[in-house]
Design an enzyme around this catalytic site. Structure first.
Site, short mmCIF file in Angstrom:
data_model
loop_
_atom_site.label_atom_id
_atom_site.label_comp_id
_atom_site.label_asym_id
_atom_site.label_seq_id
_atom_site.Cartn_x
_atom_site.Cartn_y
_atom_site.Cartn_z
N CYS A 204 60.61 -5.50 15.82
CA CYS A 204 60.80 -4.78 14.55
C CYS A 204 61.40 -5.72 13.49
CB CYS A 204 61.65 -3.52 14.77
SG CYS A 204 61.50 -2.35 13.41
N HIS B 152 58.70 -0.73 18.96
CA HIS B 152 59.85 -0.89 19.85
C HIS B 152 59.45 -0.69 21.32
CE1 HIS B 152 63.25 -1.35 17.04
NE2 HIS B 152 62.53 -0.60 16.22
N GLU C 296 60.90 -1.69 23.91
CA GLU C 296 62.08 -1.39 24.75
C GLU C 296 62.36 0.12 24.80
OE1 GLU C 296 62.24 -2.37 21.71
OE2 GLU C 296 63.86 -1.30 20.72
#
Ligand code: MN
Length: 263
Positions: free
Chosen positions: A132, A236, A238
């Protein structure tokens, strides 16, 4: 005789123990430095930490600093780096543009730290993943520019890039370039990603290429040319991996694999 036998036993034990210690050293897990996302308290969201763990790496947070020597020292320890998400990047200092009214919060100290960290990590040959803001920062660090605000600057962008949905839920699709590192890591040419950004890569940095775009043409991944160690994603991953969704685990596995080669 007994004494000699017990001496041999002790020696054998020492040798075995030494051998095991050595084997463990060689196999020790790669350490992944995560750029601090907050100045105080020093820290990064747990999602990054969990994603690194799930990929077989050892996460450590790299605290913000303006001291180059501290960054040098920490880069001696880590085997790979993740640049985390966060605030907007100062457009004036970062890529020579006046701030538009729609620009969000900027944190000059974080910009300074992040730019030093990513440039030094790449120069050292470490694998670096930008996420990001981290992807945008990668682009800026090596000479690219950003859209400061997609809604006001890109009228043709009709896709919602600020989702109101769970973090582990993909709301818009991206098209991935065939044969790119992204393609190799994820094994697909199209996938739905999460989206939490109002900025994006505009002019891609020299020596980098775009390897994923959304349907409205917004850049969703970049890679440094001529290497498979430096890349960034606008979404994202994660957020998925930390929740046990393996569709994006390949991104972190690749980082950990590359980090292992550095050991
Ligand atoms: Mn998006």
């Amino acid at each position: 005789m007994k004494k000699i036998l017990s001496l041999i036993a002790v020696m054998a034990f020492v040798l075995v123990a030494f051998g095991q210690a050595e084997a463990q050293n060689k196999k020790s897990m790669p350490i992944i430095g995560i750029s601090a996302a907050e100045a105080s308290p020093v820290g990064a969201p747990l999602t990054y930490v969990d994603a690194v763990k799930r990929a077989g790496g050892v996460p450590v947070v790299i605290p913000m600093t303006s001291d180059k020597a501290q960054i040098e020292a920490v880069l001696e320890i880590v085997d790979g780096v993740i640049m985390t998400g966060g605030e907007d990047i100062d457009p004036l200092k970062g890529y020579g543009e006046e701030p538009l009214r729609a620009l969000g919060e900027i944190v000059p100290k974080r910009d300074e730290f992040d730019l030093m960290l990513i440039r030094m990590a790449v120069a050292k040959g470490l694998p670096v993943l930008g996420i990001c803001r981290g992807e945008q920062l990668m682009n800026v660090a090596f000479g690219g520019s950003l859209y400061q605000d997609i809604p006001s600057q890109v009228p043709t962008s009709y896709v919602k890039h600020r989702q109101e949905a769970p973090r582990n839920y993909g709301t818009h699709s991206i098209a991935i370039t065939e044969g790119s590192l992204m393609h190799k890591m994820l094994g697909v040419k199209e996938i739905a990603v999460n989206s939490y950004h109002h900025q994006a890569v505009k002019d891609v940095a020299p020596g980098f290429k775009v390897t994923a775009v959304s349907k409205d043409g917004i850049v969703e991944a970049i890679e440094k040319e001529g290497t498979d160690k430096v890349w960034g994603v606008q979404f994202h991953p994660e957020g998925f991996v930390s929740m046990g969704d393996d569709s994006f685990l390949g991104i972190f596995k690749h980082l950990v694999n590359k980090a292992s080669e550095n050991k």
